[in-house]
Write a protein that holds these residues in place. Sequence first.
Motif, PDB file in Angstrom:
ATOM      1  N   PRO A  72       0.809  -1.225   0.000  1.00 49.57           N
ATOM      2  CA  PRO A  72       0.000   0.000   0.000  1.00 49.57           C
ATOM      3  C   PRO A  72       0.839   1.270   0.000  1.00 49.57           C
ATOM      4  CG  PRO A  72      -0.246  -1.225   2.070  1.00 49.57           C
ATOM      5  CD  PRO A  72       0.525  -2.094   1.144  1.00 49.57           C
ATOM      6  N   GLU A  73       2.027   1.209   0.612  1.00 53.42           N
ATOM      7  CA  GLU A  73       2.847   2.434   0.672  1.00 53.42           C
ATOM      8  C   GLU A  73       3.314   2.863  -0.719  1.00 53.42           C
ATOM      9  OE1 GLU A  73       5.717  -0.930   1.112  1.00 53.42           O
ATOM     10  OE2 GLU A  73       3.671  -0.529   1.753  1.00 53.42           O
ATOM     11  N   LEU A  74       3.449   1.884  -1.643  1.00 53.95           N
ATOM     12  CA  LEU A  74       3.790   2.242  -3.024  1.00 53.95           C
ATOM     13  C   LEU A  74       2.566   2.801  -3.737  1.00 53.95           C
ATOM     14  CD1 LEU A  74       6.075  -0.677  -4.301  1.00 53.95           C
ATOM     15  CD2 LEU A  74       6.739   1.540  -3.402  1.00 53.95           C
ATOM     16  N   ARG A  75       1.442   2.157  -3.516  1.00 56.38           N
ATOM     17  CA  ARG A  75       0.211   2.603  -4.198  1.00 56.38           C
ATOM     18  C   ARG A  75      -0.155   4.020  -3.819  1.00 56.38           C
ATOM     19  NH1 ARG A  75      -4.343  -1.947  -4.665  1.00 56.38           N
ATOM     20  NH2 ARG A  75      -5.471  -0.085  -5.250  1.00 56.38           N
ATOM     21  N   LYS A  76       0.154   4.421  -2.599  1.00 56.01           N
ATOM     22  CA  LYS A  76      -0.175   5.781  -2.142  1.00 56.01           C
ATOM     23  C   LYS A  76       0.533   6.851  -2.964  1.00 56.01           C
ATOM     24  CE  LYS A  76      -0.989   4.931   2.701  1.00 56.01           C
ATOM     25  NZ  LYS A  76      -0.197   4.766   3.887  1.00 56.01           N
ATOM     26  N   ARG A  77       1.656   6.447  -3.550  1.00 56.75           N
ATOM     27  CA  ARG A  77       2.427   7.440  -4.320  1.00 56.75           C
ATOM     28  C   ARG A  77       2.002   7.478  -5.787  1.00 56.75           C
ATOM     29  NH1 ARG A  77       8.345   5.595  -2.694  1.00 56.75           N
ATOM     30  NH2 ARG A  77       9.019   7.497  -3.728  1.00 56.75           N
ATOM     31  N   ILE A  78       0.979   6.682  -6.102  1.00 58.88           N
ATOM     32  CA  ILE A  78       0.517   6.599  -7.490  1.00 58.88           C
ATOM     33  C   ILE A  78      -0.902   7.149  -7.598  1.00 58.88           C
ATOM     34  CG2 ILE A  78       0.041   5.016  -9.414  1.00 58.88           C
ATOM     35  CD1 ILE A  78       1.964   3.036  -8.146  1.00 58.88           C
ATOM     36  N   LEU A 145      -5.774  12.673  -9.181  1.00 59.93           N
ATOM     37  CA  LEU A 145      -4.780  13.739  -8.990  1.00 59.93           C
ATOM     38  C   LEU A 145      -4.794  14.376  -7.606  1.00 59.93           C
ATOM     39  CD1 LEU A 145      -5.144  15.640 -12.376  1.00 59.93           C
ATOM     40  CD2 LEU A 145      -3.171  14.308 -11.601  1.00 59.93           C
ATOM     41  N   LEU A 146      -5.861  14.082  -6.830  1.00 66.24           N
ATOM     42  CA  LEU A 146      -6.095  14.801  -5.563  1.00 66.24           C
ATOM     43  C   LEU A 146      -4.862  14.902  -4.670  1.00 66.24           C
ATOM     44  CD1 LEU A 146      -9.499  13.751  -3.999  1.00 66.24           C
ATOM     45  CD2 LEU A 146      -8.808  15.980  -4.901  1.00 66.24           C
ATOM     46  N   HIS A 147      -4.129  13.784  -4.560  1.00 62.61           N
ATOM     47  CA  HIS A 147      -3.022  13.741  -3.593  1.00 62.61           C
ATOM     48  C   HIS A 147      -1.685  14.070  -4.238  1.00 62.61           C
ATOM     49  CE1 HIS A 147      -3.277   9.895  -5.563  1.00 62.61           C
ATOM     50  NE2 HIS A 147      -2.190   9.421  -4.985  1.00 62.61           N
ATOM     51  N   ARG A 148      -1.750  14.660  -5.456  1.00 69.92           N
ATOM     52  CA  ARG A 148      -0.515  15.057  -6.152  1.00 69.92           C
ATOM     53  C   ARG A 148       0.504  13.917  -6.188  1.00 69.92           C
ATOM     54  NH1 ARG A 148       1.361  19.796  -8.511  1.00 69.92           N
ATOM     55  NH2 ARG A 148      -0.519  20.973  -8.828  1.00 69.92           N
ATOM     56  N   PRO A 149       0.136  12.818  -6.845  1.00 73.04           N
ATOM     57  CA  PRO A 149       1.041  11.658  -6.845  1.00 73.04           C
ATOM     58  C   PRO A 149       2.332  11.931  -7.610  1.00 73.04           C
ATOM     59  CG  PRO A 149      -0.715  11.368  -8.440  1.00 73.04           C
ATOM     60  CD  PRO A 149      -1.051  12.609  -7.682  1.00 73.04           C
ATOM     61  N   LYS A 150       3.362  11.173  -7.287  1.00 69.62           N
ATOM     62  CA  LYS A 150       4.643  11.273  -8.022  1.00 69.62           C
ATOM     63  C   LYS A 150       4.503  10.608  -9.380  1.00 69.62           C
ATOM     64  CE  LYS A 150       8.532  12.140  -7.307  1.00 69.62           C
ATOM     65  NZ  LYS A 150       9.167  13.362  -7.854  1.00 69.62           N
ATOM     66  N   LEU A 151       3.654   9.564  -9.406  1.00 72.19           N
ATOM     67  CA  LEU A 151       3.467   8.792 -10.639  1.00 72.19           C
ATOM     68  C   LEU A 151       1.971   8.696 -10.930  1.00 72.19           C
ATOM     69  CD1 LEU A 151       4.405   6.773 -12.882  1.00 72.19           C
ATOM     70  CD2 LEU A 151       4.364   4.980 -11.135  1.00 72.19           C
ATOM     71  N   LEU A 152       1.615   9.032 -12.163  1.00 76.65           N
ATOM     72  CA  LEU A 152       0.214   8.994 -12.568  1.00 76.65           C
ATOM     73  C   LEU A 152       0.058   7.905 -13.626  1.00 76.65           C
ATOM     74  CD1 LEU A 152      -2.452  10.595 -12.215  1.00 76.65           C
ATOM     75  CD2 LEU A 152      -1.693  12.083 -14.080  1.00 76.65           C
ATOM     76  N   ILE A 153      -0.859   6.952 -13.368  1.00 74.10           N
ATOM     77  CA  ILE A 153      -1.090   5.868 -14.326  1.00 74.10           C
ATOM     78  C   ILE A 153      -2.542   5.953 -14.781  1.00 74.10           C
ATOM     79  CG2 ILE A 153      -1.167   3.355 -14.629  1.00 74.10           C
ATOM     80  CD1 ILE A 153       1.098   3.069 -12.669  1.00 74.10           C
ATOM     81  N   LEU A 154      -2.722   6.216 -16.061  1.00 70.00           N
ATOM     82  CA  LEU A 154      -4.069   6.467 -16.576  1.00 70.00           C
ATOM     83  C   LEU A 154      -4.396   5.458 -17.672  1.00 70.00           C
ATOM     84  CD1 LEU A 154      -3.533  10.317 -17.098  1.00 70.00           C
ATOM     85  CD2 LEU A 154      -4.642   9.236 -15.145  1.00 70.00           C
ATOM     86  N   ALA A 178       5.684  19.095 -15.897  1.00 70.34           N
ATOM     87  CA  ALA A 178       6.720  20.130 -15.707  1.00 70.34           C
ATOM     88  C   ALA A 178       6.967  20.359 -14.214  1.00 70.34           C
ATOM     89  CB  ALA A 178       6.295  21.424 -16.383  1.00 70.34           C
ATOM     90  N   GLU A 179       5.911  20.093 -13.403  1.00 74.95           N
ATOM     91  CA  GLU A 179       6.062  20.265 -11.950  1.00 74.95           C
ATOM     92  C   GLU A 179       6.622  19.007 -11.272  1.00 74.95           C
ATOM     93  OE1 GLU A 179       2.257  23.304 -11.969  1.00 74.95           O
ATOM     94  OE2 GLU A 179       2.119  21.473 -10.758  1.00 74.95           O
ATOM     95  N   GLY A 180       6.927  17.976 -12.074  1.00 67.79           N
ATOM     96  CA  GLY A 180       7.633  16.821 -11.494  1.00 67.79           C
ATOM     97  C   GLY A 180       6.878  15.511 -11.496  1.00 67.79           C
ATOM     98  N   MET A 181       5.667  15.480 -12.070  1.00 70.58           N
ATOM     99  CA  MET A 181       4.893  14.227 -12.060  1.00 70.58           C
ATOM    100  C   MET A 181       5.273  13.380 -13.280  1.00 70.58           C
ATOM    101  SD  MET A 181       0.744  13.959 -11.692  1.00 70.58           S
ATOM    102  CE  MET A 181       0.584  15.036 -10.277  1.00 70.58           C
ATOM    103  N   THR A 182       5.521  12.102 -13.060  1.00 70.16           N
ATOM    104  CA  THR A 182       5.763  11.178 -14.166  1.00 70.16           C
ATOM    105  C   THR A 182       4.411  10.615 -14.594  1.00 70.16           C
ATOM    106  OG1 THR A 182       7.876  10.620 -13.177  1.00 70.16           O
ATOM    107  CG2 THR A 182       7.043   9.107 -14.853  1.00 70.16           C
TER     108      THR A 182
END
Length: 301
Positions: A72-78, A145-154, A178-182
């Motif tokens: 879950p700690e990884l999923r939180k960052r996505i 997008l709510l939690h400003r993830p580091k990684l976005l998978i759509l 540009a603000e740092g999201m992959t």
Amino acid sequence: MSILATRNLTKRYGKSRGVSDINLQVEEGEIFGFIGPNGAGKSTTIRMLMQLAYPTSGEIMLFGSKVEGEMPELRKRIGYLPSEINLYKDMTGRQLLEWAARAHGLELSRTDAAAYAELLQYDMDKTVKSYSLGNRKKLGIILSLLHRPKLLILDEPTSGLDPLVQHAFFDLLKQLNAEGMTVFFSTHVLNEVEKVCDRVAIIREGSIIRTSRIDEISGGSKRTYAVQFTEPGDRTEAYGLWELDPDVRYEAGVHTFTSRRSIHDTLQAISRYDIRDITIQKPTLEELFMDYYRKDRGDGK
Ligand SMILES: Nc1ncnc2c1ncn2[C@@H]1O[C@H](COP(=O)(O)OP(=O)(O)OP(=O)(O)O)[C@@H](O)[C@H]1O
């Protein structure tokens, strides 16, 4: 560092295919497109990345850590947008967003949800049961997008969005990137990919057939020529144009053909005849992708 990587990731559904030996490497800071026709295996791959489906074999690495069991700690960052979103139908978008924000330990008013909603022309005060596919997608995008993830998978984020909203959505992706999201997203719509992606992987029938930088996908010397000769009428036979392209067409005074010879050689072949007008076009990305699919089946030109 690769923020997302897979090694020989394979999923079989009983005897049916799923996906085989998927090798992906998405670097931090990229916008990466995952492209393929219906049934190619995009959702299957993404569901494994999100730990919603178990791989038959192979490995997944997220943020440099090997995925094993529930993490879950990884999923939180996505941030994740599934291809089909099921939402509580009697709630409004705002209520769902408030609930999701709280689950992330956030206040909705302190997130960028309102700004995203304005950009995507989304009214969060309507109940979900009244939503079109497009509105469900918009809510799903904002939820991801709510939690400003580091990684976005759509997974197919643009299906159901009208062209104007698609445009705004891709602008938003570029801004977040540009603000740092992959960003890693799947699609079978090709025209926007060219504008937004750094790299793409093309998947077909469960296997990746090519991974490439967008600007490296080119048709070589392939060009389409539209030529109006000074002599009137269909000159296909008289000028031997089928030698350049057996599928040459003649319509409304214009001969249209596609040649893989160099521009110099092609022009030399036709410049024996008096030319009134000519346009030369590079293949579109869409045509190039179609070439890849055909090539893989052995009938590419
Ligand atoms: N739950 C399942 N059970 C059996 N087969 C499945 C299941 N889910 C997917 N498949 C099969 O796996 C293959 C890949 O399907 P997948 O949904 O991943 O493709 P996709 O690229 O996402 O397609 P689309 O663009 O249509 O969503 C298809 O042959 C599909 O029929």
